[in-house]
Scaffold this motif. Structure first.
Motif, mmCIF file in Angstrom:
data_model
loop_
_atom_site.group_PDB
_atom_site.id
_atom_site.type_symbol
_atom_site.label_atom_id
_atom_site.label_comp_id
_atom_site.label_asym_id
_atom_site.label_seq_id
_atom_site.Cartn_x
_atom_site.Cartn_y
_atom_site.Cartn_z
ATOM 1 N N LYS A 125 29.454 51.957 14.617
ATOM 2 C CA LYS A 125 28.546 51.544 13.548
ATOM 3 C C LYS A 125 29.054 50.249 12.938
ATOM 4 O O LYS A 125 30.196 50.167 12.494
ATOM 5 C CB LYS A 125 28.466 52.614 12.457
ATOM 6 N N ARG A 166 20.601 44.565 -0.875
ATOM 7 C CA ARG A 166 20.529 44.882 -2.312
ATOM 8 C C ARG A 166 20.002 46.289 -2.535
ATOM 9 O O ARG A 166 20.233 46.894 -3.572
ATOM 10 C CB ARG A 166 19.716 43.830 -3.061
ATOM 11 N N GLN A 167 19.346 46.865 -1.496
ATOM 12 C CA GLN A 167 18.832 48.235 -1.628
ATOM 13 C C GLN A 167 19.903 49.292 -1.369
ATOM 14 O O GLN A 167 19.672 50.464 -1.662
ATOM 15 C CB GLN A 167 17.668 48.452 -0.664
ATOM 16 N N ASN A 172 25.212 49.302 3.981
ATOM 17 C CA ASN A 172 25.083 49.487 5.431
ATOM 18 C C ASN A 172 23.635 49.641 5.891
ATOM 19 O O ASN A 172 23.369 50.297 6.893
ATOM 20 C CB ASN A 172 25.867 50.742 5.879
ATOM 21 N N LEU A 173 22.711 49.044 5.178
ATOM 22 C CA LEU A 173 21.292 49.227 5.528
ATOM 23 C C LEU A 173 20.845 48.278 6.635
ATOM 24 O O LEU A 173 19.754 48.406 7.167
ATOM 25 C CB LEU A 173 20.402 49.064 4.287
ATOM 26 N N VAL A 174 21.693 47.312 6.987
ATOM 27 C CA VAL A 174 21.356 46.381 8.064
ATOM 28 C C VAL A 174 22.536 46.328 9.028
ATOM 29 O O VAL A 174 23.663 46.072 8.602
ATOM 30 C CB VAL A 174 21.056 44.965 7.508
ATOM 31 N N GLY A 175 22.278 46.601 10.306
ATOM 32 C CA GLY A 175 23.386 46.568 11.265
ATOM 33 C C GLY A 175 22.950 47.049 12.636
ATOM 34 O O GLY A 175 21.760 47.232 12.896
ATOM 35 N N GLU A 185 23.154 58.843 16.302
ATOM 36 C CA GLU A 185 22.873 59.649 15.120
ATOM 37 C C GLU A 185 21.453 60.180 15.068
ATOM 38 O O GLU A 185 20.692 59.910 14.153
ATOM 39 C CB GLU A 185 23.194 58.863 13.826
ATOM 40 N N GLN A 215 17.819 58.260 -7.231
ATOM 41 C CA GLN A 215 17.144 57.126 -6.575
ATOM 42 C C GLN A 215 18.025 56.511 -5.498
ATOM 43 O O GLN A 215 17.556 56.167 -4.412
ATOM 44 C CB GLN A 215 16.780 56.050 -7.596
ATOM 45 N N GLN A 260 17.242 56.321 -1.404
ATOM 46 C CA GLN A 260 17.213 55.062 -0.640
ATOM 47 C C GLN A 260 18.259 55.085 0.483
ATOM 48 O O GLN A 260 18.216 54.280 1.399
ATOM 49 C CB GLN A 260 17.424 53.870 -1.583
ATOM 50 N N LYS A 263 20.111 55.867 3.871
ATOM 51 C CA LYS A 263 19.341 55.846 5.115
ATOM 52 C C LYS A 263 19.169 57.208 5.780
ATOM 53 O O LYS A 263 18.412 57.349 6.724
ATOM 54 C CB LYS A 263 19.922 54.840 6.095
ATOM 55 N N VAL A 270 17.345 59.655 5.363
ATOM 56 C CA VAL A 270 16.114 60.204 4.800
ATOM 57 C C VAL A 270 15.075 60.209 5.914
ATOM 58 O O VAL A 270 14.929 59.218 6.614
ATOM 59 C CB VAL A 270 15.608 59.307 3.639
ATOM 60 N N LYS A 271 14.384 61.305 6.121
ATOM 61 C CA LYS A 271 13.352 61.348 7.159
ATOM 62 C C LYS A 271 12.028 61.776 6.550
ATOM 63 O O LYS A 271 11.914 62.891 6.045
ATOM 64 C CB LYS A 271 13.737 62.325 8.275
ATOM 65 N N SER A 272 11.021 60.901 6.609
ATOM 66 C CA SER A 272 9.684 61.198 6.079
ATOM 67 C C SER A 272 9.742 61.835 4.686
ATOM 68 O O SER A 272 9.067 62.830 4.422
ATOM 69 C CB SER A 272 8.927 62.111 7.047
ATOM 70 N N GLY A 273 10.579 61.278 3.808
ATOM 71 C CA GLY A 273 10.636 61.744 2.427
ATOM 72 C C GLY A 273 11.514 62.965 2.183
ATOM 73 O O GLY A 273 11.876 63.237 1.049
#
Lengths: 380, 380
Positions: free
Chosen positions: B155, B161-162, B165-168, B248, B335, B339, B341, B343-346
């Motif tokens: 990984k 900003r959200q 590790n949200l971009v990679g 994953e 919150q 946000q 990562k 999380v699947k369909s809420g």
């Protein structure tokens, strides 16, 4: 390639399957696919959110129709419209796209849609592959070039100041929808530029396709069944190469026929599309590759002449002298070639040919030969 | 796991092989590997160029020794020293690293070396995976955390900003050199933070390893054979999980035990390492995960107490009240969790447990339960 049933041969739809194991996907080619996008996507992808990335040229023409189609099938979509043109393939725009996808809470099973040409496809495919380490990705290519080239094979990326496409990943789409009717809004020049890549597939290893194009190119330009056929054959040709060498360790390099010279010319004209667009660079590059092969006594000079004749007939530029404005000297072009990514431990890798449809990868081309060839061609 | 021969058991070297098909690689663990880096790299990678990315804390300590070792084995290296800290995992620094690699003309068979902790490893691994769509990548992790966590599994990425590790991308290294002697220069706090991830492997599915740590943690902190053993067992534990679920889609999520709460706490403290470092967030998160599991009647409260006792004994924080400064209210923490990562369909995905070494992935945790649990814990 299999044909789907259709009673009207002039709008016959084609499906090209790209069998890449767990990364396998379909390319649908035909009239009116844009209006069916929602159904095609929702039958393949679970998530009910989408983000559409498009540009200022394509957005005003097709964004609304696409949003409507998604809405009908219950997919909630946001959109981002970027400036048109090669300069959009930058780190700044990549950052922007990622930010929009994260703000829209696009999750792993949601869809990112590239609605546009190669620039939008390359940038969007890269962003879709890195946000949350990969979300679903659908291409709706709107130029001939992107329908036959960037929609197949999974190469995505952006440009760096050192050269084109130097930063990116391999990211296969989940689906490609090549709507042939959207090509009607392309300018003649754009369509011709895309056609250079169509002809390329014949020149690589399908001499009979090149002959077919020599006879039928007017029908391809006119639209209808010949156009769908040419696009499907091009996608199939590219898929055949990609399937045996997805990550370009060998044979896939053949797809770069004409591109080493072409990229150098694009760099030399600062990616200024008023002077040269990608397909035009490839057209000139393919003629140069055939001439250079003849110079090395690998192919007959007649083959180079035949390539030049066909591309000229179609209306494409075939020599460096046709590029408006000044070109840099040969040694500067050589530097651009050396920085091109098809370089291994200092050795120049070139796609050369033994004749029409007989291209091959040469790993040991002496840069001195290339340099003197370029010097000669620049003074002609 | 196989042991290489060694006459001195206190400096016994270990090799953990990560069998990921064409992406398989070795992790070497032991004393003095930094000085042997040139030989280990040149025996595995063809290219004779390297670029070392490090930070302002690690560079002054180890960069010269690494450069010397590479030089002895004929590898020409450039280096880039970045600011230390989580803020370096940004698009700006990614752009900078890519630029340096392209300027140094790092080609596909050349090597990019991450010399540092998780921040340097994540950023460098991402850059190495996107420059020219992937060049060779070697990790030399210099913190306990990165030796047992980020060096295994591929990984890589940056923060947005959200969230973290949200971009990679997934980018497996070609080789990992975990030199246990460099850990001697870590602060006590840094070593402890890394130890939280070591304990995590016991808590996921190796209860006997957790017991071993309860008995032997002082020896692990002291260095020598117990430390090498703990690192090798941790790498092996992570490799076992990654091999069955590289990208994953399922079981790999177990490695996030304690991380959903932990990441939310890191976000809530603005990644300010004076308040909370990653491993401390994980320590608190693991206790919370065990307590939350007990609250849902999935595990005995005694297990949560046992986890808390051990981590406290080691000197790690085990409750949110130990974090210096104000924490945001429970709904703001929620919150950050939503946000995250995973999380699947809420639906909220959480790693819960039936007891020590009996963790499992729960896909259907009601967010209302998490929220009221957090409210309760924040007022304790």
């Amino acid at each position: 390639m299999s044909e789907s049933s259709s009673s009207n041969t002039s709008s016959a739809e084609r499906l090209v399957h790209v069998p890449l194991g767990e990364r396998a996907y379909d390319i649908l080619i035909g009239d009116g696919l844009l209006a069916r996008a929602g159904g095609e996507i929702s039958s393949r992808i679970k998530g009910r959110k989408a983000a559409i990335i498009t540009d200022e040229h394509v957005g005003p023409l097709y964004l609304e129709a696409l949003m409507d189609s998604l809405e009908v099938d219950g997919i909630e979509a946001v959109s981002l419209t970027l400036p048109a043109g090669e300069k959009t393939k930058s780190f700044d725009h990549l950052t922007k796209v990622c930010d929009v996808l994260l703000e829209a809470r696009i999750e792993r099973n949601d869809t990112v849609i590239a609605l546009g040409g190669g620039v939008i496809g390359d940038l969007t495919g890269f962003a879709a592959g890195i946000v949350r380490r990969g979300v679903r990705f659908v291409q709706i290519p709107t130029s001939l070039l992107s329908q036959v080239d960037s929609s197949v094979g999974g190469k995505t990326g952006i440009n760096a100041r050192q050269g084109k496409n130097l930063v990116g990943i391999f990211n296969q789409p989940d689906l490609v929808l090549a709507d042939t009717s959207v090509l009607n809004t392309l300018s003649e020049r754009e369509f011709r530029a895309g056609y250079a890549e169509v002809a390329k597939y014949g020149l690589i290893d399908k001499p009979e396709f090149f002959e077919w194009l020599e006879r039928n190119w007017r029908a391809v330009f006119a639209g209808g069944a010949a156009r769908t056929e040419a696009i499907a054959l091009s996608c199939q040709a590219k898929a055949d190469v990609v399937v045996v060498d997805e990550r370009e360790n060998g044979r896939r390099a053949l797809l770069n026929l004409g591109h080493t010279f072409g990229h150098a010319l694009e760099a030399a004209t600062q990616y200024d599309s008023s002077r040269l667009v990608h397909g035009e660079g490839v057209a000139i590059g393919m003629v140069l590759a055939h001439e250079f092969s003849a110079r090395l006594n690998l192919a007959s000079p007649d083959d180079a002449k035949r390539v030049e004749k066909h591309l000229k007939e179609v209306g494409l530029p075939t020599s460096m002298s046709e590029i408006p404005g000044e070109l840099p000297p040969a040694d500067v072009l050589m530097q651009a070639i050396a920085q091109d990514k098809k370089v291994k431990s200092g050795q120049l890798t070139f796609i050369l040919t033994h004749g029409i449809g007989q291209s091959f990868v040469a790993d040991d081309v002496p840069s001195s030969e290339v340099l003197s060839f370029l010097r000669e061609k620049l003074t002609q």
